[in-house]
Design an enzyme around this catalytic site. Structure first.
Site, mmCIF file in Angstrom:
data_model
loop_
_atom_site.group_PDB
_atom_site.id
_atom_site.type_symbol
_atom_site.label_atom_id
_atom_site.label_comp_id
_atom_site.label_asym_id
_atom_site.label_seq_id
_atom_site.Cartn_x
_atom_site.Cartn_y
_atom_site.Cartn_z
ATOM 1 N N LEU A 101 -3.481 -11.289 -6.835
ATOM 2 C CA LEU A 101 -2.631 -11.401 -8.033
ATOM 3 C C LEU A 101 -1.569 -10.312 -8.026
ATOM 4 C CD1 LEU A 101 -5.317 -11.911 -10.852
ATOM 5 C CD2 LEU A 101 -3.682 -13.642 -10.073
ATOM 6 N N ARG A 145 -7.075 0.623 0.205
ATOM 7 C CA ARG A 145 -8.331 0.889 0.910
ATOM 8 C C ARG A 145 -8.425 2.366 1.297
ATOM 9 N NH1 ARG A 145 -12.532 -1.978 0.456
ATOM 10 N NH2 ARG A 145 -13.908 -2.231 2.221
ATOM 11 N N GLU A 156 -9.814 0.023 -4.595
ATOM 12 C CA GLU A 156 -10.920 -0.700 -3.959
ATOM 13 C C GLU A 156 -11.657 0.173 -2.944
ATOM 14 O OE1 GLU A 156 -9.198 -3.988 -1.754
ATOM 15 O OE2 GLU A 156 -7.686 -2.686 -0.863
ATOM 16 N N MET A 190 -5.708 -2.662 -5.322
ATOM 17 C CA MET A 190 -5.784 -2.472 -3.878
ATOM 18 C C MET A 190 -5.538 -1.010 -3.489
ATOM 19 S SD MET A 190 -4.224 -6.012 -2.347
ATOM 20 C CE MET A 190 -5.361 -7.356 -1.933
ATOM 21 N N ASP A 214 0.813 -1.223 0.000
ATOM 22 C CA ASP A 214 0.000 0.000 0.000
ATOM 23 C C ASP A 214 0.842 1.268 0.000
ATOM 24 O OD1 ASP A 214 -2.401 -1.366 -0.041
ATOM 25 O OD2 ASP A 214 -2.519 -1.498 2.135
#
Lengths: 366, 366
Positions: A242, A136, A191, A134, A88
């Site tokens: 993935l 968040r 996401e 990804m 991240d």
């Protein structure tokens, strides 16, 4: 002990994805007097553990800090070193986090590949493609999707960042006008995008056939929106694990940093440091030069770094040149794993645990 | 003409994904007397087109066959050659179809990578991972996910094939017992699995928040099922176009075959053949030897080849050794694209069209 490896296994481990020692989602309690800390230090004492190196993002640095505090409180000096590691890329202080560069590279390459597929067939088939990645709370990975974009007409045409409020009308307007202009539209979405009320968009589509909570991704939601409102044919991919396990297309710079950060952690511990996290410091953008330094765990524990505003373009759907300047060095260099009979030689590592010395213990909270 | 390329562009094209000349979803009418065929041959005549090479799966071979028939009917002898090309690998007669081997390799590698990620965290987080791959009617790609599996405990633990009826109770039973035995479960599902009534499973979850048709994948449906019924933490990925455009991890064997198939098509056309498709013939499994031959288009047009029963294991959730023997040679060899500044040098090809010679024409059916 149980963790010794042959030199060939070590080599294989270097080119394998996943966390060889395992990984966990475990939040330690705030109160340092909680009995779990006492037990933890008793285990350290029983096995004569004097060094504690722990990698991860903001929550994991919080764990390292807690262990450092507990080891002082219970008077068993342990050298606790945090190591940055999160795809991240949302830890403060450090220039980047190992794991991010490789995932960013995967996303940048995949976005280009998907776009060439859509280009070839957009005239009679798919007009809108949505790629969910990804992130968040922070849009670092989504931003990386634009690293292959040279001109305005190149993919991705729209990036949806968690740092920006998702407004469906504007999104639909941008999508429709991109399709009118270029014939198709490639969208990369984090996401974690949210509406004006702060609710995750992926929560909007919550209930499945059983009346239970739906886990479906944002991409499916956006795809439905485009089909319903614009009547355009869509496809979508959800990269999920993935992207973060794609060792086959790792960034060389990222691997070098991961190794160096680990080695530096060991060095700091042996030099009797504690309560610090290894950080990467950028020395120059041109021919990316970097060095390693350190920061107190308290500066990074439970913190997160979002994409700065200057990295997001004025309309909110793209990245700026300063974002490119920052991101570009991190995806440099290919470092392929060795293949045998068509497949990478990954090590499925089975750690053996040392025998227990203390009797079983039950967490009073569980 | 408009399609000439420099030698450096040709080299770049060889390492780029997508269809450089474009692709389409267009079904020609059955009746050879339909005016569209007359128009088509008029265009051929106006531009003196004598060779027609067309690649794709069963529907595209049907198109090639129709054009061959129309060129005879309207007395403009055209050499029509079909070329196999579909990641679905579902054309009969030919040993395999270019595109399949590379996608199979992507899926085999990705399944191993995902599994290492899940292994590392299954004790405190994700227990079940679902990976959705393409294959609406045939399970060739899903089968390829098992190429890295050496032992029973290796991923994938369950493969869901379109050739087998999906039974949710048995699926849940298998998933739960895998998690009990190994601690986690990796599932690979074809997008096209169906229930006992023959309905696509992905249709079961049809209605979105707007009351419109849901396009969400099978993976989301299965994930919801596992969460609801087994109370296990799940994650899922939907590969979609990622899998078929992943040139960065192409199979060398596949690329060699794609090139050879194209060259053979040109050779057949120049030798005044027509109405045939180039096929790949396997000569041996050991050190995979193959040669090129041909088959009448009528034998492959609008046909599809499913996974034979002998390739699916007795319980219906895995592959057999004969499947491995067939699949294994097709993913051999790495053939990386050239990288520059961290990204593959893909060619975004812009074909220029030759000037129109005939006046506009309107399809009476549209």
């Amino acid at each position: 002990n149980g963790f010794s490896l042959t030199s060939s296994q070590r080599k294989q481990l270097l080119q394998s994805p996943g966390g060889a020692f395992g990984s966990c989602r475990f939040k330690l309690p705030d109160d340092i007097k909680h009995p779990i800390y006492k037990r933890c230090i008793e285990v350290f004492k029983a096995h004569n553990i004097r060094y504690f190196l722990y990698n991860g993002g903001g929550d994991s640095q919080q764990t390292s800090l807690k262990i450092a505090q507990a080891s002082q409180y219970y008077d068993h000096p342990t050298h606790c070193i945090g190591l940055p590691k999160t795809i991240d890329n949302d830890l403060p202080v450090t220039d980047t986090c190992p794991g991010f560069g490789s995932t960013a590279k995967y996303i940048a390459v995949s976005t280009q590949e998907i776009a060439l597929d859509v280009v070839s067939m957009h005239q009679t088939s798919t007009k809108v493609f949505i790629f969910e990645v990804m992130g968040r709370h922070a849009g670092w990975l989504a931003a990386a999707s634009a690293l292959g974009k040279k001109n305005k007409q190149d993919a991705p045409h729209l990036i949806l960042f968690p740092e920006r409020t998702f407004k469906s009308e504007d999104f639909l307007h941008q999508t429709a006008s991109t399709v009118r202009r270029y014939g198709y539209c490639i969208i990369v979405t984090s996401e974690g995008i949210r509406d004006a009320q702060g609710n995750f968009i992926s929560d909007a589509n919550q209930t499945d056939a059983f009346g239970h909570t739906q886990l479906g991704g944002v991409a499916a939601y956006l795809s439905n929106l485009v089909v319903s409102e614009l009547k355009l044919k869509t496809h979508f991919a959800i990269a999920d694990y993935l992207q973060r396990s794609a060792r086959h297309i790792a960034s060389k710079v990222d691997l070098d940093q991961a190794y160096a950060v680990g080695a530096k952690g060991v060095e700091l511990a042996l030099n009797r440091q504690s309560g610090v996290m290894v950080t990467i410091k950028r020395l120059s953008n041109a021919n990316y030069r970097w060095t390693l330094t350190q920061t107190p765990l308290s500066r990074v524990a439970a913190k997160e770094r979002k994409l700065p505003s200057k990295f997001i373009s004025a309309n909110g759907y793209g990245i700026t040149n300063s974002a490119r300047t920052y991101l570009h060095p991190l995806i440099q260099g290919e470092a392929y794993p060795q293949y045998r009979h068509g497949l990478p030689q990954y090590l499925a590592f089975q750690p053996e645990f040392v025998p227990k010395k203390l009797p079983d213990w039950n967490d009073p909270d569980v």
